[in-house]
Design an enzyme around this catalytic site. Sequence first.
Site, PDB file in Angstrom:
ATOM      1  N   CYS A 179       0.851  -1.301  -0.411  1.00 16.76           N
ATOM      2  CA  CYS A 179       0.040  -0.189  -0.005  1.00 16.76           C
ATOM      3  C   CYS A 179       1.027   0.722   0.239  1.00 16.76           C
ATOM      4  O   CYS A 179       0.332   2.635   0.186  1.00 16.76           O
ATOM      5  CB  CYS A 179      -1.166   0.086   1.016  1.00 16.76           C
ATOM      6  N   HIS A 205      -2.408   8.388   5.959  1.00 18.85           N
ATOM      7  CA  HIS A 205      -2.696   6.873   4.950  1.00 18.85           C
ATOM      8  C   HIS A 205      -4.243   6.371   6.186  1.00 18.85           C
ATOM      9  O   HIS A 205      -5.399   6.269   5.196  1.00 18.85           O
ATOM     10  CB  HIS A 205      -1.526   5.884   6.308  1.00 18.85           C
ATOM     11  N   GLU A 252      -0.389   5.618  13.140  1.00 20.11           N
ATOM     12  CA  GLU A 252       0.099   6.692  12.786  1.00 20.11           C
ATOM     13  C   GLU A 252      -0.206   8.402  13.764  1.00 20.11           C
ATOM     14  O   GLU A 252       1.093   9.189  13.863  1.00 20.11           O
ATOM     15  CB  GLU A 252      -1.053   7.060  11.450  1.00 20.11           C
ATOM     16  N   LYS A 288      -9.175   8.452   2.579  1.00 20.28           N
ATOM     17  CA  LYS A 288      -9.891   7.748   2.499  1.00 20.28           C
ATOM     18  C   LYS A 288     -11.066   7.124   3.138  1.00 20.28           C
ATOM     19  O   LYS A 288     -11.591   6.771   2.937  1.00 20.28           O
ATOM     20  CB  LYS A 288      -8.950   6.469   3.161  1.00 20.28           C
ATOM     21  N   HIS A 298      -9.829   3.117  -0.009  1.00 20.47           N
ATOM     22  CA  HIS A 298      -7.841   2.206   0.167  1.00 20.47           C
ATOM     23  C   HIS A 298      -8.365   0.968  -1.003  1.00 20.47           C
ATOM     24  O   HIS A 298      -8.475   0.035  -1.206  1.00 20.47           O
ATOM     25  CB  HIS A 298      -8.112   1.709   1.133  1.00 20.47           C
ATOM     26  N   PHE A 351       1.044  -3.113   3.699  1.00 16.72           N
ATOM     27  CA  PHE A 351       1.151  -4.647   4.468  1.00 16.72           C
ATOM     28  C   PHE A 351       2.690  -5.314   4.374  1.00 16.72           C
ATOM     29  O   PHE A 351       3.100  -4.726   2.761  1.00 16.72           O
ATOM     30  CB  PHE A 351       0.417  -5.618   4.453  1.00 16.72           C
TER      31      PHE A 351
END
Length: 425
Positions: A169, A309, A320, A341, A346, A405
């Site tokens: 990502c 993010h 975060e 998002k 996402h 990930f």
Amino acid sequence: MNRRVVITGVGVTAPGGIGAKDFWTLLSEGRTATRGITFFDPSQFRSRVAAEIDFDPRAHGLGPQEVRRMDRAAQLAVVSAREAVADSGLEPGGLDPYRTGVAVGSAVGATMGLDREYNVVSDGGRLDLVDHTYAVPHLYDYFVPGSFAAEVAWAVGAEGPTAVVSTGCTSGLDAVGHAVELIREGAADRMVAGAADAPISPITVACFDAIKATTPRNDDAEHASRPFDGTRNGFVLGEGAAVFVLEEREAARRRRAHVYAEVAGFATRCNAFHMTGLRPDGREMAEAIRTALDEARCDPSDIDYINAHGSGTKQNDRHETAAFKRSLGEHARRTPVSSIKSMVGHSLGAIGSIEIAASVLAMEHDVVPPTANLTVPDPECDLDYVPLTAREHRTDTVLTVGSGFGGFQSAMVLTSKGATEREAA
């Protein structure tokens, strides 16, 4: 060699907004593009919501052969690349092809094409021994992510360095970061760079269902993506692409190009910890942020806005928040933060580039897009997450970050001060 790199063209194909103008309208109005999945029957799945694009490739300039040849993600990339080049004012036929390169990020490649073709060659999954003769003739390209970069290169006439970056990502951030380094080192004078993913398919939905990463809030799709909200319970899968024209700054100034922003700093780290898990202290993301700030020669107090993010999972949002506090200190509490998002979902590898687009457009308009659906504050996420409504705010320097990930953590510093210097020259 100290070559500075700027963004002179932006192309976006995203849920709720095809083209950079419509994309920005969606964000600035705080509208959401999340809905129940329509691409296939999702009734068997735990999470049945997504951020889909109402995209007709033929209406956006792709011919029948291109539609037949390309996976949906490649189509999104090519349409976005063409918009970016047109926006830059460059004529594709006038480019020096050997000094123009391409970098495309993608997390899951041709997922939709592979899923569709497996269904065909296996006769709906009934055959253990599949018959390849029923597949499209370009099936090989679906297996090779490099085909995305090749398609973009053909579309813009680039014959320089060409690559696909696949780091989960963070791919969309990392592809642009890679392109910037190629220009800085002199391997190219301009790059067409960005990312694309079209993962809304049964196999992807099943995978995220298995680890309970996506939201089961199926009865309220419009408000299902809730980054930093106390009631959040997973992310909403999306799709999309964003592509940029990157140029050496002095060359852009000589042709009096419109400069959206300079890519002043970039860094990426890996936590070497867990495939999907994150340490709660945010140490690796904080290190990427500090390194990007150092490269940009910026102090934490220079950051006017953080494009987070903000996936909407509990561990990511807490991670975060800790990383921002760790890297920016007290300035983190004075800095507007938001997650787009909440509006466009996402889109895995593509989202980093889509968030770069949101960041440069925020600078262009001096408006911070909101975090939609943020109504219940989480005490553990206690920064200024700009809820519900866009905010007018002087925005010269933006920090945009990604988390993926595999432990990937990336950060980029963008500044519009280069544009001001050009206009004053």
